[in-house]
Design a protein around this motif. Structure first.
Motif, mmCIF file in Angstrom:
data_model
loop_
_atom_site.group_PDB
_atom_site.id
_atom_site.type_symbol
_atom_site.label_atom_id
_atom_site.label_comp_id
_atom_site.label_asym_id
_atom_site.label_seq_id
_atom_site.Cartn_x
_atom_site.Cartn_y
_atom_site.Cartn_z
ATOM 1 N N ASN A 21 68.832 56.052 24.791
ATOM 2 C CA ASN A 21 67.792 55.023 24.724
ATOM 3 C C ASN A 21 66.929 55.092 25.990
ATOM 4 O O ASN A 21 67.454 55.032 27.099
ATOM 5 C CB ASN A 21 68.419 53.629 24.635
ATOM 6 C CG ASN A 21 69.336 53.487 23.443
ATOM 7 O OD1 ASN A 21 68.946 53.740 22.309
ATOM 8 N ND2 ASN A 21 70.573 53.089 23.697
ATOM 9 N N ALA A 47 70.310 44.259 25.366
ATOM 10 C CA ALA A 47 70.104 45.693 25.174
ATOM 11 C C ALA A 47 70.033 46.497 26.462
ATOM 12 O O ALA A 47 70.218 47.719 26.434
ATOM 13 C CB ALA A 47 68.826 45.922 24.363
ATOM 14 N N ARG A 73 72.427 49.226 27.486
ATOM 15 C CA ARG A 73 72.452 50.459 26.686
ATOM 16 C C ARG A 73 71.253 51.354 26.989
ATOM 17 O O ARG A 73 71.058 52.378 26.329
ATOM 18 C CB ARG A 73 72.469 50.122 25.193
ATOM 19 C CG ARG A 73 73.666 49.290 24.757
ATOM 20 C CD ARG A 73 73.816 49.243 23.250
ATOM 21 N NE ARG A 73 72.643 48.690 22.585
ATOM 22 C CZ ARG A 73 72.421 47.382 22.419
ATOM 23 N NH1 ARG A 73 73.272 46.496 22.916
ATOM 24 N NH2 ARG A 73 71.346 46.947 21.778
ATOM 25 N N CYS A 74 70.452 50.968 27.978
ATOM 26 C CA CYS A 74 69.276 51.760 28.341
ATOM 27 C C CYS A 74 69.701 52.882 29.294
ATOM 28 O O CYS A 74 70.274 52.627 30.348
ATOM 29 C CB CYS A 74 68.221 50.878 29.005
ATOM 30 S SG CYS A 74 66.706 51.754 29.440
ATOM 31 N N ASP A 75 69.415 54.121 28.911
ATOM 32 C CA ASP A 75 69.819 55.277 29.715
ATOM 33 C C ASP A 75 68.764 55.692 30.733
ATOM 34 O O ASP A 75 69.072 56.394 31.690
ATOM 35 C CB ASP A 75 70.111 56.464 28.798
ATOM 36 C CG ASP A 75 71.234 56.166 27.835
ATOM 37 O OD1 ASP A 75 72.379 56.005 28.288
ATOM 38 O OD2 ASP A 75 70.970 56.079 26.616
ATOM 39 N N ASN A 122 72.923 48.610 33.805
ATOM 40 C CA ASN A 122 73.557 49.905 33.611
ATOM 41 C C ASN A 122 73.311 50.763 34.851
ATOM 42 O O ASN A 122 72.277 51.428 34.961
ATOM 43 C CB ASN A 122 73.005 50.617 32.373
ATOM 44 C CG ASN A 122 73.586 52.014 32.209
ATOM 45 O OD1 ASN A 122 74.613 52.354 32.807
ATOM 46 N ND2 ASN A 122 72.935 52.847 31.404
#
Length: 282
Positions: free
Chosen positions: A2, A70, A73-75, A102
């Motif tokens: 993502n 969300a 889950r952010c790359d 993250n």
């Protein structure tokens, strides 16, 4: 994977998010685009309609994404042209919030400042913001030769000069640097070089020079390079895959005589380039 992409957007044609989002999606990446502007077309036409958004809007939209849970889950976060310092600050705030959710997330900044032959074409204060704030915050940056020289405060007439400039910019913060549209005294007149430097070494890739002047290619290669680096962890692989894809798309754009990059019509080039160029260690 993502990726949050904070860039300009046009309805007609392909620049900014309109150039970066689809190639990533074609590779199977989930993209969360936030538009910093929405224009009818890119400004190279000389006339356009639409409006520029402010930093507050970016923060508001990101807050809504965060409320969905969300951000963890952010790359990665990808940014390009920044219309003003408030936009830049909003982007860096977004990067900070994503990293808080993250810690493994990475930030790729395309430090849009200007170009050879055109000079600086962004608003006053943006070049300084890029060098002092955005570039030090980034893990990956994708300057062109003009922007590399600005950031390093030195010219790059030779390959050795370019490598030294890259080393200087590494000291500002970014661990990975892709230099696009590089032409030194070692580059043949009918070719164009790219230089990429990361933890695994420094690499040059050379492609034939195509006879075109098109918008959006820089936005697309920044997105592709970031994606492939996140996917493989290899600077050389990311350089080879992204450059090969963009060359294929641009070659088909030239053949079609199109003023707009053929992002959709040549989409197979993103997945399986018709010609693969190898990265050479230098």
């Amino acid at each position: 994977m993502n990726i949050l992409s904070i860039q300009s957007h046009v309805v007609y044609g392909h620049v900014g998010n309109a150039s970066a989002v689809f190639p990533l999606q074609r590779l199977g990446c989930e993209v969360w685009p936030i538009h910093t502007v929405q224009f009818s077309n890119h400004t190279g036409y000389g006339a356009w309609k639409g409006r520029v958004f402010d930093g507050g809007m970016i923060g508001e939209v990101l807050e809504g994404v965060a409320e969905r849970g969300a951000l963890g889950r952010c790359d990665g976060v990808l940014s390009g042209y920044m219309g003003g310092a408030d936009i830049g600050e909003a982007i860096l705030d977004a990067v900070g919030k994503v990293r808080a959710a993250n810690p493994a997330a990475r930030y790729c900044c395309d430090p849009v400042i200007g170009d050879v032959g055109r000079g600086v074409f962004v608003r006053p204060g943006i070049p300084e913001f890029m060098r002092a704030r955005a570039v030090p915050a980034a893990d990956v940056i994708t300057p062109n030769q003009f922007e590399l020289e600005y950031l390093a405060e030195r010219t790059t007439g030779t390959l050795a000069d370019a490598r030294r400039a890259v080393e200087i910019v590494h000291l500002l913060g970014p661990k990975v640097i892709l230099v696009t549209s590089l032409h030194t005294d070692e580059t043949p007149a009918d070719a164009i070089d790219l230089l990429a430097s990361g933890p695994d070494g420094c690499f040059r890739l050379r492609t034939p020079k195509l006879d075109l002047s098109i918008n959006g290619a820089g936005d697309a290669i920044a997105a592709l390079f970031f994606f492939h680096f996140l996917s493989t962890g290899s600077t050389a692989t990311a350089l080879s895959r992204s450059a090969s894809s963009i060359f294929g798309v641009l070659q088909r754009t030239v053949a079609a005589g199109s003023r707009e990059i053929l992002t959709v019509a040549a989409q197979d080039e993103f997945v399986s380039p018709s010609r693969v160029f190898a990265a050479e260690a230098v």
